[in-house]
Design a protein around this motif. Structure first.
Motif, mmCIF file in Angstrom:
data_model
loop_
_atom_site.group_PDB
_atom_site.id
_atom_site.type_symbol
_atom_site.label_atom_id
_atom_site.label_comp_id
_atom_site.label_asym_id
_atom_site.label_seq_id
_atom_site.Cartn_x
_atom_site.Cartn_y
_atom_site.Cartn_z
ATOM 1 N N ALA A 185 6.064 9.703 -5.782
ATOM 2 C CA ALA A 185 5.123 10.861 -5.415
ATOM 3 C C ALA A 185 5.997 12.562 -5.946
ATOM 4 C CB ALA A 185 4.612 10.785 -4.112
ATOM 5 N N SER A 230 1.020 13.888 -2.390
ATOM 6 C CA SER A 230 -0.042 13.847 -3.496
ATOM 7 C C SER A 230 -1.116 14.999 -3.200
ATOM 8 C CB SER A 230 -0.448 12.436 -3.659
ATOM 9 O OG SER A 230 0.566 11.452 -4.153
ATOM 10 N N GLN A 231 -1.500 14.910 -1.974
ATOM 11 C CA GLN A 231 -2.770 15.923 -1.626
ATOM 12 C C GLN A 231 -1.943 17.339 -1.610
ATOM 13 O OE1 GLN A 231 -5.373 15.360 1.386
ATOM 14 N NE2 GLN A 231 -5.728 13.219 0.809
ATOM 15 N N GLU A 285 1.145 9.858 0.177
ATOM 16 C CA GLU A 285 -0.180 10.186 -0.166
ATOM 17 C C GLU A 285 -0.571 11.656 0.388
ATOM 18 O OE1 GLU A 285 -4.759 8.588 0.728
ATOM 19 O OE2 GLU A 285 -3.100 7.284 1.345
ATOM 20 N N LYS A 295 0.874 -1.521 0.124
ATOM 21 C CA LYS A 295 0.083 0.003 -0.040
ATOM 22 C C LYS A 295 1.054 1.420 -0.283
ATOM 23 C CE LYS A 295 -2.288 -0.931 3.876
ATOM 24 N NZ LYS A 295 -3.348 -0.799 4.820
ATOM 25 N N GLN A 296 0.272 2.258 -0.684
ATOM 26 C CA GLN A 296 1.028 3.535 -0.556
ATOM 27 C C GLN A 296 1.260 4.103 0.670
ATOM 28 O OE1 GLN A 296 -0.841 7.011 -2.268
ATOM 29 N NE2 GLN A 296 0.959 7.893 -3.343
#
Length: 484
Positions: free
Chosen positions: A276, A248-249, A245, A239-240
């Motif tokens: 990312a 990325s946001q 994450e 999983k990332q």
């Protein structure tokens, strides 16, 4: 407390700086007035560092000096040193009129009110969540800001007192972080430095749920990891990572700004962070990874899972993805049990990774840490000699790495204008390129023509300008302004 004045004497790391900025905002919201002249202050706050012995001494010396020079003022001892030794200071440090730890900073309101009522409050606020909020004053150079994304630490490195000082790992909600960055960019901040004790552990605290979906990585990070993440293809079932994450946001934000990720534990560095970051050039390929040692035995004694080979591999993986990446690290010399052979291994490791920058520090014995009770403590002079040798090696490496920057063009964030000798038409400014983090690395000296009106308007503190690197010294770049 309206019209009462206060002066902040700031010490310690970037995380403590953010705390200082929050204290300023809370006190001004109470109606107090900040002054930069301690002689005019009704309240002097010494925001201390308690990480190593030299930092403790510096903070206590600042307290004693303030007590001697400003006898009229109330003096509040705050920060990490106050947090760690509050119980001792309650009876053994009468020079401090109040003691305030570094947990829930909102409690500073009641603490200061109590102080001005003539009481002597000693307060250790609970270590819950991550203190954040409006910061109406930033203590960085103009155009730069630190954003705290985690607090505390669960890594339990045997030499480190951070868990004793700041508690267990807690992470901020992703939306809160993104919104803070958005507001800072709207206010004209060009450089955002994400900070925490270990950014790669973002979202891995026991009570963390940073994306509000009932997901927690605590067991995977702290009970399911037997080797560094970079060497464990099965980590978290593919999983990332939560840090990737978050990256990325943040990328969804619009605007021209830099994002720098500071302080990533080498055991937790997940290669998906690189994936990312490559999607958004605003994320700087600058990696601050505190390896501490290159000797496998010492690494294990430090309660780390890596090795000489795995850590060299990590640097190689980074440089494969980002060939011009900048690597900063930290070394701790004289750790209990470190032999001459182990110290030599660390020197070989430094030469193998060719880090752009590093800090080299003699081990500081800290009570209540596991290393304090270990056998084989190294004499201070030997630890200092080993640190000096690493510094000498790093100086040569840094000089060579900087030479590769010559002839290239860089965006440079201007920090300050240098006063020139009268009669010269050359302007001088100090700034930083992407491969230079605030306060710890070198600088770019920017030369520009004082007869060029556009250059004079452009080269001001907080501005980003284009600079061509002309030459380099041991730690700095010499460049010329070429445009906005």
């Amino acid at each position: 407390m309206t019209d009462k004045t206060f002066f902040l004497d700031q010490h310690g790391c970037a995380k403590n700086q953010v705390d200082g900025e929050l204290l300023i905002s809370r006190l001004t919201a109470l109606g107090m007035i900040r002054t930069e002249d301690a002689s005019k202050a009704d309240l002097i706050i010494i925001n201390t560092c308690g990480f190593i012995e030299s930092a403790k001494k510096e903070s206590l010396d600042a307290l004693m000096l303030a007590r001697d020079v400003y006898p009229h003022a109330k003096i509040l001892l705050a920060g990490c040193l106050a947090e760690r030794y509050a119980d001792v200071f309650k009876t053994e440090l009468p020079e401090a009129d109040a003691v305030f730890g570094n947990g829930d900073l909102t409690q500073i309101d009641d603490t200061v009110a109590s102080l001005f009522r003539g009481e002597r409050p000693v307060v250790r606020p609970p270590q819950k969540g991550v203190c954040c909020g409006d910061r109406n004053v930033l203590l960085s150079f103009k155009g730069s800001a630190f954003v705290k994304i985690t607090e505390g630490c669960d890594n339990r490195c045997t030499f480190c007192a951070i868990p004793l000082i700041r508690g267990c790992l807690r992470s901020r909600k992703a939306d809160d972080i993104v919104n803070e960055i958005k507001l800072l960019v709207e206010k004209g901040v060009h450089e955002i430095n994400l900070i925490g004790q270990d950014l790669a552990a973002y979202g891995c605290g026991k009570d963390d749920d940073v994306f509000c979906r009932g997901e927690n990585w605590y067991n995977a990070m702290y009970h399911g990891l037997s080797k560094p993440v970079i060497d464990d293809s099965s980590f978290a079932n593919g999983k990332q990572s939560l840090l990737a994450e978050l990256v990325s946001q943040i990328s969804s934000l619009k605007g021209n700004f830099w994002i720098r990720l500071l302080y990533i534990h080498p055991d937790h560095f997940n290669p998906d962070i690189l994936v990312a970051m490559k999607k958004d050039s605003r994320f700087l390929p600058y990696f601050d990874i505190p390896f501490q040692s290159g000797d496998d035995g010492i690494i294990r004694l430090m309660n780390r899972k890596g090795s000489f080979d795995s850590y060299v591999n990590l640097v190689n993986v980074i440089r494969k993805e980002f060939p011009e990446s900048c690597i900063r690290t930290t070394f701790l010399t004289g750790f209990p049990g470190e032999t001459d052979a182990a110290a030599e291994k660390t020197a070989l490791f430094l030469q193998a990774i060719q880090s752009d920058w590093s800090g080299c520090f003699p081990y500081s014995r800290e009570e209540e840490t596991p290393a304090d009770k270990m056998k084989g403590h190294v004499p201070r002079k030997i630890a200092e000699k080993r640190a000096s040798r690493l510094e000498h090696l790093q100086s040569a490496i840094t000089a060579e790495r900087l030479k590769t920057r010559i002839g290239k063009e860089y965006d440079v964030l201007i920090e300050e204008i240098v006063q020139n000798a009268e009669g010269t038409d050359e302007g001088l400014a100090i700034g930083r390129a992407w491969f230079e983090a605030p306060e710890v690395d070198g600088n770019v000296v920017v030369r520009y023509d004082l007869d060029d009106a556009d250059a004079v308007r452009a080269v001001v503190p907080g501005a980003m300008v284009k600079v061509r690197a002309l030459a380099s010294s041991a730690v700095d770049i010499d460049g010329e302004y070429i445009g906005r």
